[in-house]
Design an enzyme around this catalytic site. Structure first.
Site, PDB file in Angstrom:
ATOM      1  N   ARG A   1       0.808  -1.231   0.000  1.00 29.62           N
ATOM      2  CA  ARG A   1       0.000   0.000   0.000  1.00 29.62           C
ATOM      3  C   ARG A   1       0.840   1.279   0.000  1.00 29.62           C
ATOM      4  O   ARG A   1       0.336   2.338  -0.342  1.00 29.62           O
ATOM      5  CB  ARG A   1      -0.893   0.017   1.247  1.00 29.62           C
ATOM      6  CG  ARG A   1      -1.807  -1.184   1.392  1.00 29.62           C
ATOM      7  CD  ARG A   1      -2.886  -1.191   0.339  1.00 29.62           C
ATOM      8  NE  ARG A   1      -3.799  -2.294   0.538  1.00 29.62           N
ATOM      9  CZ  ARG A   1      -4.864  -2.235   1.341  1.00 29.62           C
ATOM     10  NH1 ARG A   1      -5.136  -1.126   1.993  1.00 29.62           N
ATOM     11  NH2 ARG A   1      -5.657  -3.275   1.458  1.00 29.62           N
TER      12      ARG A   1
ATOM     13  N   HIS B   1       0.181  -3.817   6.867  1.00 27.43           N
ATOM     14  CA  HIS B   1       0.833  -2.541   7.188  1.00 27.43           C
ATOM     15  C   HIS B   1       1.895  -2.765   8.262  1.00 27.43           C
ATOM     16  O   HIS B   1       1.832  -3.743   9.010  1.00 27.43           O
ATOM     17  CB  HIS B   1      -0.187  -1.550   7.773  1.00 27.43           C
ATOM     18  CG  HIS B   1      -1.197  -1.017   6.808  1.00 27.43           C
ATOM     19  ND1 HIS B   1      -2.546  -1.087   7.027  1.00 27.43           N
ATOM     20  CD2 HIS B   1      -1.044  -0.375   5.619  1.00 27.43           C
ATOM     21  CE1 HIS B   1      -3.196  -0.512   6.024  1.00 27.43           C
ATOM     22  NE2 HIS B   1      -2.305  -0.085   5.153  1.00 27.43           N
TER      23      HIS B   1
ATOM     24  N   CYS C   1      -6.228   1.214  13.406  1.00 29.64           N
ATOM     25  CA  CYS C   1      -6.820   1.600  12.117  1.00 29.64           C
ATOM     26  C   CYS C   1      -8.081   2.429  12.265  1.00 29.64           C
ATOM     27  O   CYS C   1      -8.460   3.171  11.377  1.00 29.64           O
ATOM     28  CB  CYS C   1      -7.178   0.362  11.295  1.00 29.64           C
ATOM     29  SG  CYS C   1      -6.001  -0.964  11.422  1.00 29.64           S
TER      30      CYS C   1
HETATM   31  C1  CIR Z   1      -7.947  -2.392   3.981  1.00 28.86           C
HETATM   32  O1  CIR Z   1      -7.568  -3.460   3.479  1.00 28.86           O
HETATM   33  O2  CIR Z   1      -7.552  -1.308   3.564  1.00 28.86           O
HETATM   34  C2  CIR Z   1      -8.931  -2.433   5.117  1.00 28.86           C
HETATM   35  N1  CIR Z   1      -9.819  -3.526   4.938  1.00 28.86           N
HETATM   36  C3  CIR Z   1      -8.191  -2.566   6.426  1.00 28.86           C
HETATM   37  C4  CIR Z   1      -7.339  -1.395   6.741  1.00 28.86           C
HETATM   38  C5  CIR Z   1      -6.628  -1.535   8.020  1.00 28.86           C
HETATM   39  N2  CIR Z   1      -5.969  -0.327   8.353  1.00 28.86           N
HETATM   40  C6  CIR Z   1      -4.863  -0.242   9.066  1.00 28.86           C
HETATM   41  O3  CIR Z   1      -4.233  -1.244   9.367  1.00 28.86           O
HETATM   42  N3  CIR Z   1      -4.403   0.962   9.361  1.00 28.86           N
END
Ligand code: CIR
Length: 253
Positions: free
Chosen positions: A131, A161, A248
Site C-alpha cells: 500500500r 501494514h 486503524c
Molecule cells: C484495507 O484493506 O484497507 C482495510 N480492509 C483494512 C485497513 C486496516 N488499516 C490499518 O491497518 N491501518
C-alpha cells in the site's frame, strides 16, 4: 500525550470492505456496537473524540487511520495504495484542515497509508508495503524533514501494514510479532513479543498510560500488564474480518 481523536462510523457497505482474512463477512450491527464501545473507551480516557458520519460510498472508510497522518507540527493527507480507498481522502480533508494550520499531501505517483506510519518521538518508521511505495515514503520524508522529524523506511514481510505487526507503547517499549524482532531499527527498544497465535494483538494503542488491546488474547494481555500498563480490552471481531485493528479505527494526536 494525546488530546484528540477522529473516528468515522462504520457504513452498511462495510461488508464489502477489502480483506485477505478468511473469517466471513462482518456483521454491520455488531460492528456498530464494537465501534461505539471503542468511542466510549477513548472518551473515558479523557480524549476529545470527533465522530464523523458513515459514508456508504467507501466500504473501508471506518479505517480512518490510513487517510491522514497527524503530527505535532502538521497534518498530511495520504494517497492510499488501495484504489478503492483513494477517494476517501476527499471526506477527511476538511477535518484535517480544521485541526491543523499546516496541511500537506502525498501526490501521484506516491502512495502511503497511515497504517504504515509509526511515530516514536521525533522519528517516523514507515513500512514499505503493498500500500505504501518508495515514492510515497520519499515525499513523506521530504515533508517531515522540513519539520525536523526523521523518517526511516522499514521493509516488511507478509503483512498488510507496518502497524499490523508492531505498536509503540511509549517508555521505549514495542509490542511486536516474532517475525519483526530482528528489524535493525527496533534493536534498542524493549520488546513485548506476542505469540504467533496472538499476532492480531500486536496492533494495540497506547493512550496516555493505558493500552487498549483486542479482547481474546490472554498471553499478550498478561505481558502488557506485567510491563506495568493499565489495560482496556475491546471486542474487535468484526474489524478483524477486514484486516483492521485497533489503531486503524482512529487518528490520534
Ligand atoms: C484495507 O484493506 O484497507 C482495510 N480492509 C483494512 C485497513 C486496516 N488499516 C490499518 O491497518 N491501518
Amino acid at each position: 500525550m494525546f488530546k484528540n481523536v477522529i473516528v468515522r462510523k462504520p457504513c452498511p457497505n462495510l461488508v464489502s470492505g477489502i480483506t485477505t482474512a478468511d473469517l466471513g463477512k462482518p456483521d454491520y450491527h455488531k460492528a456498530l456496537l464494537q465501534h461505539s464501545q471503542y468511542v466510549d473507551a477513548l472518551k473515558k480516557l479523557g480524549l476529545d473524540v470527533t465522530v464523523l458520519e458513515a459514508d456508504n460510498r467507501f466500504p473501508d472508510s471506518v479505517f480512518v487511520e490510513d487517510v491522514a497522518i497527524c503530527t505535532e507540527k502538521c497534518g498530511v493527507i495520504t494517497r492510499p495504495g488501495a484504489k478503492s480507498r483513494r477517494d476517501e481522502i476527499t471526506i477527511i480533508e476538511d477535518k484535517i484542515h480544521s485541526h491543523f494550520d499546516h496541511v500537506e499531501s502525498i501526490k501521484e505517483t506516491g502512495t502511503l497509508e497511515g497504517g504504515d506510519v509509526m511515530m516514536i518521538d521525533d522519528t517516523f518508521y514507515v513500512g514499505l508495503s503493498d500500500r505504501t511505495n518508495e515514492a510515497g515514503i520519499k515525499q513523506f520524508r521530504d515533508i517531515m524533514d522540513k519539520h525536523g522529524f526523521s523518517v526511516h523506511q522499514v521493509t516488511l514481510g507478509d503483512i498488510l501494514h507496518l502497524k499490523t505487526g508492531v505498536s509503540y507503547l511509549e517508555n521505549n517499549t514495542l509490542v511486536i510479532i516474532p517475525e519483526m524482532i530482528e528489524i535493525e531499527y527496533f534493536q534498542s527498544f524493549n520488546k513485548i513479543v506476542v505469540p504467533p497465535e496472538e499476532a492480531y494483538a500486536a496492533n494495540c494503542i497506547w493512550i496516555n498510560g493505558t493500552v487498549i488491546i483486542p479482547a481474546g488474547y490472554p498471553v499478550t494481555k498478561q505481558k502488557i500488564k506485567v510491563a506495568g500498563y493499565d489495560i482496556i480490552e475491546l471486542e474487535m471481531t468484526e474489524f478483524k474480518k477486514l484486516d483492521g485493528g485497533l489503531s486503524c479505527l482512529s487518528l490520534r494526536f
